[in-house]
Scaffold this motif. Structure first.
Motif, short mmCIF file in Angstrom:
data_model
loop_
_atom_site.label_atom_id
_atom_site.label_comp_id
_atom_site.label_asym_id
_atom_site.label_seq_id
_atom_site.Cartn_x
_atom_site.Cartn_y
_atom_site.Cartn_z
N ILE A 90 38.85 52.43 35.33
CA ILE A 90 38.51 53.64 34.59
C ILE A 90 38.06 53.26 33.18
CG2 ILE A 90 40.90 54.08 33.87
CD1 ILE A 90 40.15 57.13 34.13
N TYR A 91 37.01 53.94 32.72
CA TYR A 91 36.37 53.60 31.46
C TYR A 91 36.16 54.84 30.59
CZ TYR A 91 35.02 49.58 34.36
OH TYR A 91 35.02 48.49 35.20
N HIS A 92 35.93 54.59 29.30
CA HIS A 92 35.51 55.64 28.38
C HIS A 92 34.39 55.09 27.51
CE1 HIS A 92 37.16 54.01 24.61
NE2 HIS A 92 38.15 53.57 25.34
N SER A 93 33.60 55.97 26.95
CA SER A 93 32.49 55.54 26.13
C SER A 93 32.96 55.12 24.74
CB SER A 93 31.46 56.67 25.99
OG SER A 93 32.04 57.79 25.34
N ALA A 94 32.30 54.13 24.19
CA ALA A 94 32.52 53.79 22.78
C ALA A 94 31.86 54.83 21.90
CB ALA A 94 31.96 52.41 22.48
N HIS B 148 25.72 52.91 23.89
CA HIS B 148 26.19 53.82 24.94
C HIS B 148 27.20 53.13 25.86
CE1 HIS B 148 23.11 56.72 23.79
NE2 HIS B 148 22.21 55.75 23.84
N ARG B 149 27.76 52.03 25.42
CA ARG B 149 28.61 51.19 26.27
C ARG B 149 29.88 51.92 26.70
NH1 ARG B 149 26.93 46.32 28.50
NH2 ARG B 149 28.73 45.27 29.37
N LEU B 150 30.29 51.68 27.95
CA LEU B 150 31.57 52.15 28.45
C LEU B 150 32.58 51.01 28.36
CD1 LEU B 150 30.65 54.27 31.61
CD2 LEU B 150 31.01 55.04 29.28
N LEU B 151 33.78 51.32 27.91
CA LEU B 151 34.86 50.33 27.77
C LEU B 151 36.00 50.67 28.70
CD1 LEU B 151 35.21 50.09 23.89
CD2 LEU B 151 34.19 48.39 25.38
N ARG B 152 36.68 49.63 29.17
CA ARG B 152 37.86 49.87 29.99
C ARG B 152 38.90 50.63 29.18
NH1 ARG B 152 39.11 47.82 34.63
NH2 ARG B 152 37.54 46.16 34.39
N LEU B 153 39.48 51.65 29.77
CA LEU B 153 40.49 52.45 29.09
C LEU B 153 41.75 51.61 28.88
CD1 LEU B 153 41.25 55.28 28.04
CD2 LEU B 153 42.12 55.79 30.34
N GLY C 128 27.31 59.02 17.36
CA GLY C 128 27.83 57.79 16.77
C GLY C 128 28.66 57.03 17.77
N ALA C 129 28.99 55.79 17.44
CA ALA C 129 29.76 54.96 18.37
C ALA C 129 30.60 53.95 17.60
CB ALA C 129 28.83 54.22 19.34
N GLU C 130 31.75 53.63 18.17
CA GLU C 130 32.58 52.57 17.61
C GLU C 130 31.80 51.25 17.66
OE1 GLU C 130 37.12 53.81 18.76
OE2 GLU C 130 35.87 52.94 20.33
N LEU C 131 32.14 50.36 16.75
CA LEU C 131 31.57 49.01 16.76
C LEU C 131 32.47 48.16 17.65
CD1 LEU C 131 29.46 47.04 15.54
CD2 LEU C 131 31.10 46.62 13.70
N ARG D 176 34.19 62.04 24.18
CA ARG D 176 33.97 60.79 24.94
C ARG D 176 33.44 61.10 26.34
NH1 ARG D 176 35.37 56.00 21.78
NH2 ARG D 176 37.33 56.41 20.71
N GLU D 177 32.67 60.17 26.86
CA GLU D 177 32.31 60.21 28.28
C GLU D 177 33.29 59.32 29.03
OE1 GLU D 177 29.01 58.53 31.46
OE2 GLU D 177 28.61 58.35 29.31
N PHE D 178 33.73 59.74 30.21
CA PHE D 178 34.61 58.95 31.05
C PHE D 178 33.92 58.64 32.37
CE2 PHE D 178 37.44 60.81 28.02
CZ PHE D 178 38.43 59.88 27.84
N GLY D 179 34.31 57.52 32.96
CA GLY D 179 33.79 57.14 34.26
C GLY D 179 34.78 56.27 35.00
N TYR D 180 34.62 56.15 36.32
CA TYR D 180 35.57 55.35 37.09
C TYR D 180 34.95 54.87 38.39
CZ TYR D 180 36.20 59.70 39.76
OH TYR D 180 35.99 60.83 40.53
#
Length: 380
Positions: free
Chosen positions: A41-45, A294-299, A62-65, A5-9
């Protein structure tokens, strides 16, 4: 697969996300949170071969739906009563949507999107409809679906199924079109407007949109006199045809009791009723979120910096009982003094507070944090 996963904040006071972070295990994630104390803080789908690399070098695996449901996108009537704006220069209260301050003329205007119980219940309804599509129409096992409260005005739903990970943007768009009923042709579901073709039998238990339209149309007939139904029907078929339909209401309900009788409706009325049924039965998901691979989702289970509420991971079976004004409030109760520009009346942890306007208030810390995050209060 946290390492893929990619993380961001975001940190406090920062408007640019720190991202392209790769973590090997949960311990590294916890250490990062302790070190930077992020506002969000976020992580990638998505999963990547090299999560820390620039986007063009990550190698997508690949990515979660994913799906996003936000009460702000539901055009709820309660918005007019509780959304507002605040001038960040002179702290004046302004109508929602204001672009400049009517008091000082300043352009630094903050739009405040408040949330109420009606907002949450409406968002829950959309989640239930979405789950029906995912499980009923697409056959996705409930064990592959996770539901999280966003920490603010809605919910995030994610499907982690190996069979779906490699779906491209076009495929995900087809899924959103189905869920939203975009371009839906009723005749393809056995509901033609041409009376000559009524040779099929219908059941409220029919699968997918066929049964969904039948069930929803029946509910609309029952609710013909509700303003939310009558006003839309009158726009589509006119007052005269609406009154005729209203006069047939009881006989229609009787004839439709066991199964839908589409042939009892005039073609124009049928078209209008089906159009409203599509609007009611679809789940109001955000297409942009679902199609972004490539969407980031809130953790999940972290604080939302817009409210201080917990972005809580939920059990779908307990969604109905979930109350974010109790279950997602994790800040302490210790009193704090804040100067409040404006706050609508709110029930939080079973107690009513406000309304407040240009006043010094002594409130529990969990409410003070909400007001500070919304930018409508300052510490006294």
């Amino acid at each position: 697969m946290i390492e893929r996963r990619e993380f961001g904040y975001f940190t406090f006071g920062q408007k640019i996300m720190v991202r392209h972070i790769s973590l090997k295990n949960p311990s590294e994630l916890f250490n990062l949170i302790r070190k930077v104390t992020p506002l969000h803080i976020y992580h990638s789908a998505a999963y990547y071969q090299y999560p820390q690399a620039p986007m063009e070098e990550k190698v997508w695996l690949g990515a979660e739906l994913i799906f996003d449901i936000d009460a702000d996108h539901l055009n709820l009537p309660c918005k007019e009563g509780h959304d507002f704006s605040v001038c960040e220069d002179c702290r004046s209260l302004l109508p929602s949507g204001s672009e400049r301050c009517s008091n000082c003329g300043g352009a630094r205007v903050r739009r405040v999107e408040w949330v109420c119980e009606n907002c949450i219940e409406a968002a829950k309804k959309e989640v239930y409809k979405l789950l029906d599509f995912l499980e009923g129409d697409f056959g996705i096992p409930p064990s592959k679906i996770s539901v999280n409260f966003s920490g603010n005005r809605g919910f995030h739903v994610a499907v982690n199924d190996e069979k779906l990970l490699m779906l491209d943007q076009t495929s995900r768009k087809e899924i959103t079109d189905h869920i939203l009923g975009s371009g839906l042709d009723p005749s393809l579901h056995g509901i033609p407007v041409d009376r000559k073709r009524y040779a099929l039998t219908f059941s409220y238990a029919d699968a997918s949109w066929r049964g969904r339209l039948a069930r929803t149309a029946f509910e609309l007939i029952k609710d013909l006199q509700k303003p939310s139904v009558s006003e839309r029907l009158i726009k589509l078929i006119g007052k005269r045809e609406y009154n005729k339909l209203l006069g047939l209401k009881e006989s229609l309900l009787t004839s439709w009791l066991e199964s839908p009788k589409w042939e009892a409706l005039k073609p124009d009325v049928l078209k209008a009723l089906v159009a409203l049924a599509i609007e009611e039965a679809r789940s109001m998901i955000d297409t942009i979120v679902t199609t972004d691979i490539h969407r980031l989702l809130r953790l999940a289970n972290t604080l939302n910096g817009k409210t201080g509420f917990l972005a809580k991971k939920l059990d779908a079976d307990n969604l109905e009982q979930f109350n974010p004004f109790v279950d997602a409030v994790v800040m302490p109760e210790d009193p704090s003094k804040v100067h409040v520009v404006y706050m609508p009346k709110i029930n939080i942890r079973g107690e009513w507070y406000g309304p407040y306007r240009n006043t010094l208030a002594r409130v529990p810390t969990f409410l003070a944090v909400l007001l500070l995050c919304k930018g409508i209060a300052t510490l006294a």
